[in-house]
Scaffold this motif. Structure first.
Motif, PDB file in Angstrom:
ATOM      1  N   HIS A 120       0.834  -1.018  -0.064  1.00  0.00           N
ATOM      2  CA  HIS A 120      -0.032  -0.023  -0.019  1.00  0.00           C
ATOM      3  C   HIS A 120       1.007   1.046   0.048  1.00  0.00           C
ATOM      4  O   HIS A 120       0.732   2.179  -0.820  1.00  0.00           O
ATOM      5  CB  HIS A 120      -0.822  -0.001   1.199  1.00  0.00           C
ATOM      6  CG  HIS A 120      -1.920   1.015   1.172  1.00  0.00           C
ATOM      7  ND1 HIS A 120      -1.772   2.215   1.464  1.00  0.00           N
ATOM      8  CD2 HIS A 120      -3.431   0.893   0.886  1.00  0.00           C
ATOM      9  CE1 HIS A 120      -2.689   3.189   1.383  1.00  0.00           C
ATOM     10  NE2 HIS A 120      -3.827   2.376   1.080  1.00  0.00           N
ATOM     11  N   GLN A 121       1.864   1.348   0.860  1.00  0.00           N
ATOM     12  CA  GLN A 121       2.507   2.298   0.911  1.00  0.00           C
ATOM     13  C   GLN A 121       3.479   2.774  -0.187  1.00  0.00           C
ATOM     14  O   GLN A 121       3.524   3.811  -0.952  1.00  0.00           O
ATOM     15  CB  GLN A 121       3.681   2.260   2.330  1.00  0.00           C
ATOM     16  CG  GLN A 121       4.664   3.513   2.416  1.00  0.00           C
ATOM     17  CD  GLN A 121       5.471   3.343   3.512  1.00  0.00           C
ATOM     18  OE1 GLN A 121       5.768   2.239   4.168  1.00  0.00           O
ATOM     19  NE2 GLN A 121       6.341   4.124   3.832  1.00  0.00           N
ATOM     20  N   GLU A 122       4.025   1.604  -0.974  1.00  0.00           N
ATOM     21  CA  GLU A 122       4.922   1.668  -2.241  1.00  0.00           C
ATOM     22  C   GLU A 122       3.989   2.190  -3.148  1.00  0.00           C
ATOM     23  O   GLU A 122       4.383   2.942  -4.214  1.00  0.00           O
ATOM     24  CB  GLU A 122       5.575   0.292  -2.316  1.00  0.00           C
ATOM     25  CG  GLU A 122       6.804   0.339  -1.511  1.00  0.00           C
ATOM     26  CD  GLU A 122       7.561  -0.890  -1.707  1.00  0.00           C
ATOM     27  OE1 GLU A 122       7.532  -1.608  -2.984  1.00  0.00           O
ATOM     28  OE2 GLU A 122       8.309  -1.576  -0.967  1.00  0.00           O
ATOM     29  N   LEU A 123       2.719   1.481  -3.235  1.00  0.00           N
ATOM     30  CA  LEU A 123       1.936   1.987  -4.560  1.00  0.00           C
ATOM     31  C   LEU A 123       1.632   3.487  -4.447  1.00  0.00           C
ATOM     32  O   LEU A 123       1.226   3.893  -5.537  1.00  0.00           O
ATOM     33  CB  LEU A 123       0.823   1.038  -4.792  1.00  0.00           C
ATOM     34  CG  LEU A 123       0.939  -0.282  -4.999  1.00  0.00           C
ATOM     35  CD1 LEU A 123      -0.348  -1.173  -4.839  1.00  0.00           C
ATOM     36  CD2 LEU A 123       1.386  -0.565  -6.575  1.00  0.00           C
ATOM     37  N   SER A 124       1.400   4.005  -3.257  1.00  0.00           N
ATOM     38  CA  SER A 124       0.963   5.167  -3.034  1.00  0.00           C
ATOM     39  C   SER A 124       1.699   6.240  -3.522  1.00  0.00           C
ATOM     40  O   SER A 124       1.579   7.560  -3.896  1.00  0.00           O
ATOM     41  CB  SER A 124       0.456   5.535  -1.572  1.00  0.00           C
ATOM     42  OG  SER A 124      -0.496   4.604  -1.234  1.00  0.00           O
ATOM     43  N   GLN A 125       3.140   5.915  -3.675  1.00  0.00           N
ATOM     44  CA  GLN A 125       4.248   6.790  -4.023  1.00  0.00           C
ATOM     45  C   GLN A 125       4.475   6.609  -5.554  1.00  0.00           C
ATOM     46  O   GLN A 125       5.574   7.341  -6.015  1.00  0.00           O
ATOM     47  CB  GLN A 125       5.505   6.252  -3.195  1.00  0.00           C
ATOM     48  CG  GLN A 125       5.288   6.559  -1.900  1.00  0.00           C
ATOM     49  CD  GLN A 125       6.417   5.957  -1.117  1.00  0.00           C
ATOM     50  OE1 GLN A 125       7.266   5.603  -1.404  1.00  0.00           O
ATOM     51  NE2 GLN A 125       6.351   6.173   0.520  1.00  0.00           N
ATOM     52  N   LEU A 126       3.689   5.793  -6.373  1.00  0.00           N
ATOM     53  CA  LEU A 126       3.938   5.768  -7.780  1.00  0.00           C
ATOM     54  C   LEU A 126       3.244   6.624  -8.565  1.00  0.00           C
ATOM     55  O   LEU A 126       1.928   6.498  -8.580  1.00  0.00           O
ATOM     56  CB  LEU A 126       3.741   4.236  -8.115  1.00  0.00           C
ATOM     57  CG  LEU A 126       4.746   3.165  -7.531  1.00  0.00           C
ATOM     58  CD1 LEU A 126       4.263   1.959  -8.212  1.00  0.00           C
ATOM     59  CD2 LEU A 126       6.305   3.635  -8.215  1.00  0.00           C
TER      60      LEU A 126
END
Length: 328
Positions: free
Chosen positions: A193-199
């Motif tokens: 969730h955290q990584e996808l939020s930053q893409l």
């Protein structure tokens, strides 16, 4: 453009496969089909032409074969030879309705994984409760275990596919989880969730719960292969059970119930067609070096026809090239 097809994969092969090929060739007069299977048997079902070539094979990968062993030992099977044809750049894409594990193994070990793609993912197109609205879910079985970076790449590739093949602009991507809040789930899901939020390149809109996956709230749903496979099979089983119980209730009731069944017959037919995703062909193995489509084992001619069109469209849109460029 050439497409390699395993003529012997599926419950009703080779007849259903050949009939699907015939339908496709009756409309498409440019794409060439390379059909792999026993030439004598296939020649009785379809005539060769400038567009159609039959390549003789002597073995068949059965549904109960161990996938990796079958790929290694049955080198002259229709499935392996068709995949090798793509590897050798004789064909541009590959279709089989055969043993799922063997198709995945052929895609990964014969055709090969795109450089820097951590793991390929299996992705079908599925219906929602809204007529004409569909979504993609990945992974549904290519990987039993997943890491956060796998799921992040699944989201990226799924988003490109939804835009290329389904024409969805800026597709909504969601992560399958046990709650909608970003802190829900285990460490894996929280990290994803955290990584996808930053893409910035994908339109990630948080988590989606299992009871909402058919509510038309996402264009692409990302999950690990174990969960995705379990969810997909649960959905298929539930749908069959509900339709069976409904039919049984209507047909075994009193005369009033049976008359009512006749009145709603067309509506029930429309309901069944709404959840028929055959026009989307098969599930795509994303992350390998060419379009690889796995058709359902019980695919009939119409589904095979759409699966061939699916392969062609992926080739035309250069979808695999877009994946490759993303991870250079």
């Amino acid at each position: 453009m050439k497409i390699a097809i395993d003529a012997m994969g599926g419950d009703d092969a080779p007849v259903a496969i050949v009939e699907g090929v015939k339908k496709f060739l009756s409309e498409d007069h440019e794409t060439k089909i390379r059909l792999f299977g026993p030439s004598e048997a296939l020649a009785k079902l379809i005539e060769t032409s400038e567009q159609l070539e039959i390549i003789n094979t002597t073995q068949v990968v059965e549904g109960n074969d161990e996938p990796v062993a079958a790929i290694r030992k049955k080198k002259d099977s229709s499935l392996v030879r068709a995949a090798q044809d793509v590897k050798d750049k004789q064909s541009d894409g590959f279709l089989s309705c055969g043993n799922t594990g063997a198709v995945l193994a052929a895609g990964i070990f014969v055709i090969g994984r795109i450089k820097n793609v951590e793991r390929p993912a299996l992705m079908p197109t599925l219906p929602t409760k809204v007529k004409g609205v569909y979504y993609n879910m990945l992974d549904v079985g290519a990987n039993a275990e997943s890491k956060a970076k796998y799921l992040v790449q699944f989201a990226q590739m799924g988003s490109i596919y939804a835009e290329d093949l389904r024409g969805v602009k800026n597709p909504v991507v969601k992560l399958l989880n046990i709650g909608s809040e970003e802190h829900k789930g285990d460490e894996l899901h929280q990290t994803v969730h955290q990584e996808l939020s930053q893409l910035p390149e994908i339109n990630f809109q948080g988590n989606i719960e299992p009871n909402e996956i058919m509510a038309a709230k996402a264009d692409v749903i990302v999950t690990d292969g174990f969960t995705g496979n379990a969810v997909l099979k649960t959905m298929e089983g539930t749908m069959k059970t509900v339709l069976h119980l409904l039919k049984d209730s209507l047909m075994t009731g009193n005369i009033t119930t049976k008359l009512g069944a006749l009145l709603v017959k067309n509506d029930l037919g429309n309901l069944a067609s709404q959840f028929d995703n055959s026009r989307f062909g098969g599930a795509v193995l994303l992350g390998v070096n060419a379009p690889v489509i796995k058709g359902h084992g019980n695919s009939q001619a119409q589904t095979v026809y759409y699966a061939i069109k699916q392969v062609k469209e992926m080739i035309s849109e250069q979808t695999v090239t877009k994946f490759r460029n993303l991870y250079q």
